[in-house]
Write an enzyme that holds these catalytic residues in place. Sequence first.
Site, short mmCIF file in Angstrom:
data_model
loop_
_atom_site.label_atom_id
_atom_site.label_comp_id
_atom_site.label_asym_id
_atom_site.label_seq_id
_atom_site.Cartn_x
_atom_site.Cartn_y
_atom_site.Cartn_z
N ASN A 8 0.82 -1.21 0.00
CA ASN A 8 0.00 0.00 0.00
C ASN A 8 0.86 1.27 0.00
O ASN A 8 0.37 2.35 -0.34
CB ASN A 8 -0.98 0.02 1.17
N HIS A 9 2.13 1.13 0.32
CA HIS A 9 3.00 2.30 0.28
C HIS A 9 3.64 2.54 -1.07
O HIS A 9 4.35 3.53 -1.26
CB HIS A 9 4.08 2.20 1.36
N HIS B 278 2.54 -6.00 6.18
CA HIS B 278 1.65 -4.87 6.46
C HIS B 278 1.56 -4.48 7.94
O HIS B 278 1.22 -3.35 8.25
CB HIS B 278 0.25 -5.23 5.94
N ASP C 73 4.62 21.75 -7.65
CA ASP C 73 5.88 21.64 -8.39
C ASP C 73 7.00 21.16 -7.49
O ASP C 73 8.17 21.22 -7.86
CB ASP C 73 6.24 22.97 -9.06
N SER D 80 8.49 22.31 -5.06
CA SER D 80 9.62 23.20 -4.82
C SER D 80 9.94 23.32 -3.35
O SER D 80 10.96 23.83 -2.96
CB SER D 80 9.30 24.59 -5.38
N ASP E 126 10.59 36.45 2.46
CA ASP E 126 10.46 36.69 1.02
C ASP E 126 9.05 36.39 0.53
O ASP E 126 8.83 36.24 -0.67
CB ASP E 126 11.48 35.85 0.25
#
Lengths: 169, 720
Positions: B221-222, B456, B635, B637, B677
């Site tokens: 499941n992982h 599991h 994305d 980031s 920022d």
Amino acid sequence: MTPSACKIKINNLLNKAGLLELQKKIKEAFEVFDHEANDTVDVREIGTIIRSLGCCPSEGELHDLIAEVEEEEPTGYIRLEKFLPMMVKVLSERRYRPIPEDLLLQAFEVLDSAKEGFLTKEELVKYMTEEGEPFTEEEMEEMLSAALDPETNTIQYRDYLAMMVIDEN
Amino acid sequence: FKAAVLIQRWYRRYIARLEMRRRCTWTIFQSIEYSGHQDQVKLHDFFSYLVDHFTPSSQNERNFLSCMFAEERLLKDSEMETYCDYESIEVPDYYTGPHVSFPLLPDHATALVEAFKQKKQLHARYVLNILHEARKYLIQLPNINHISTCYSEEITVCGDLHGQLDDLIFIFYKNGLPSPERSYVFNGDFVDRGKHSIEILMILFAFMLVYPKEFHLNRGNHEDHLVNLRYGFTKEVMHKYKVNGKKILKMLQEVFCWLPLATLIDEKVLIIHGGISDKTDLELLEKLERHKIISTMKYTKKPEKKKAAEESRSISAWFPLKSRSVPSSPLRLSPHKGSRSASIPCTFTPDRKEIFKKVRQSVQLELKEGQQQMDFSEFKDKEPLRFPLESEPNSCDFQGVNQEEWKQVVDILWSDPMPQEGCKANTVRGGGCFFGPNVTEQVLQKYSLQFLIRSHECKQEGYEFCHNRKVLTIFSASNYYEVGSNRGAYVKLGPDLIPHIVQYQANKTTHTLTMRQRISRVEESALKALREKLFAHSSSLLAAFKSYDLDGSNFITLNDWSVAMESVLHLGLPWRVLRPQLVTHTINNMLEYKSWLNDLAKEQVSHENIQSSLLEVLYRNRSNLETIFRIIDSDHSGLISFDEFRQIWKLFSSHMNVDITDESICDMARSIDFNKDGNIDINEFLEAFRLVEQSYLEDKDSELKGSETNESSCSGQGVH
């Protein structure tokens, strides 16, 4: 209601509350080992449960207790409904109290025939595995791992006891 | 001899108390882990809540929602080449890690193991290359691998590894490397939690490519990118591969979905990761298109009709709860709600319809705009909203599997055995079921099998038989919760199909400790984790305690304490047994609860600028927040904007009924924006609330690490 009757009533209530609490405590400890969540515990774990609740029975006393709560035809499992009342009795009667430190020390000193303040490894092993209610190999190994001073190959029992006592608290 | 008996009596009691502590510690870890699964359920609720109540009022908010509900799809073959163009990735001269070339040879695979032992990292180019080749190979495998013990004499089956490279290295050391004479089956959950998931994958795939007849992998499941978002694999990849991480993650999706679902040895022993259910149908499992199940967390429906009918709406349901109830008809809105109480037809209040109408309209606009960009939307900043409601006329031929097939796979990957008879929904995990001995018997008989091997679940001894020895759980990640918490194990099967179990514990240090020290260490760590959880519920606890403090004395009895604890935390822990470890100062058997709670708070990391109640809520929801952050951060980031953060927090707190002013959210966001920022680094944010125990564990770890050798000795006694 007379004052004394009142007192008795209050006492009864308090006892009941105390009893309830005691039962909850026992049940909790029992449930830690109740792997199938069906109020039964493997008979081999009963000793652990009883001891963790504060009692210090010998193996012989333990067997007697187990015999009291086993089924007529031993199934290998102990049921909570039998265990609970027995345990309540044991705890409220304060049976199998833990051993005070000074008594333990005396016990070690008795074994220390040479009165040197320590036991050799051989001596301890001999006493623990041949006398009294003998240890299994596993139990012996485990005790040695903590008790044995590797440099001198002896058991400095005073220090050992002191360390164990701190650990308990 | 009385003296001897006395000592023995005393000693046995001491050991018994240690044993009790050990059991309790185990219970603590398990209950915290399971309550973590419950969090997953809460996350699901949160998303349902969003769908029901949230009207996106701005482009930003729409994008936000779209991130969460966007449909996944696999890349087409033509896209694959362009996307994973690993050949264009240059390997710099100063790279000292292992090199890999195809066709892969056994020496390459062995070299990988050696390199990882020396802590080298495999270059992204090679990672992608291996993933690429692995995928090509996996595609032609059936859903259920049929293997035989006549090829090699013994087959070794291993369970969950969860990124713990030491355990894999140890297994190869003790049992031998894979070879034509030595077959292996790895039963899923290779990744997440541990720190070396990618290395484990590389080794496993390498051996699979080198010895295809002898080396087999099952999906766990992982092996699922949505689960990875939460449990650490995504983080690991992005951390180790800053430039190419995204590509690798995308490729991983492509590879995971092609992993076989099960392995069958000699047509007699079935190996699956989770378990079975009373509906398990091996024929169905053999036939379905397994790669269409990209994630077992999210069920995406086949678009029923081609015309954009008003009625044919279906939204990707997040892991429907109570998957055992009758599936709702696709004509209803929000089927995920339907599956919770399926028999009740979902009547829609007009406003909900309105909401969706509005959303749909704006969606249509966006779709028109985004149509051309659809294929490579991953690369663009704006992700066009794609509810699978509208039949996308030129939808790339992606179609999901039907719900029955999906459930079959979920059951295989998520179920757990239970001692009672029957089969019921696995409410702990939120998916799959709990299956009883009669279900096992039924399935074994139906397919003439001898027994099941599954993984599991973490087991203290590394393995456990149940259901009359018809089900064997094998778990290969030792020291899973903490150093010394459990052993790992693997099982060997010969032609007689009699299981031989080998246990181990891949950590030198545990052997130099006495039992007492080992138990203390694990216990300490369990208690720290527990105390953190307690802190996270401080206000509820305070309220509960107050309700018992009838005379306003600020004291409550220990009995009341125990009851209150359970009523708030619902962990099912033996509170009276644990009490001496958690409550150290009592007067006359009474507890001054306010100062006790304060002491708990002091232990946790404090962050001056943030109100403590906020802190509490954050702690409680830390992993859910992290998951949400990672989803938003599409994305990868590692940064989310101020705005996004505020939005998440606003939604989340309104859902959790937390009273937080806009101002305090802003303050909090500002204080977390460490470099000012306007962006919040997810990792920095989480660092601020990192578990105390985490640093504690790491400290302890580095203390005891000392010299790391390649060989780990162990007390691996062969059992049976």
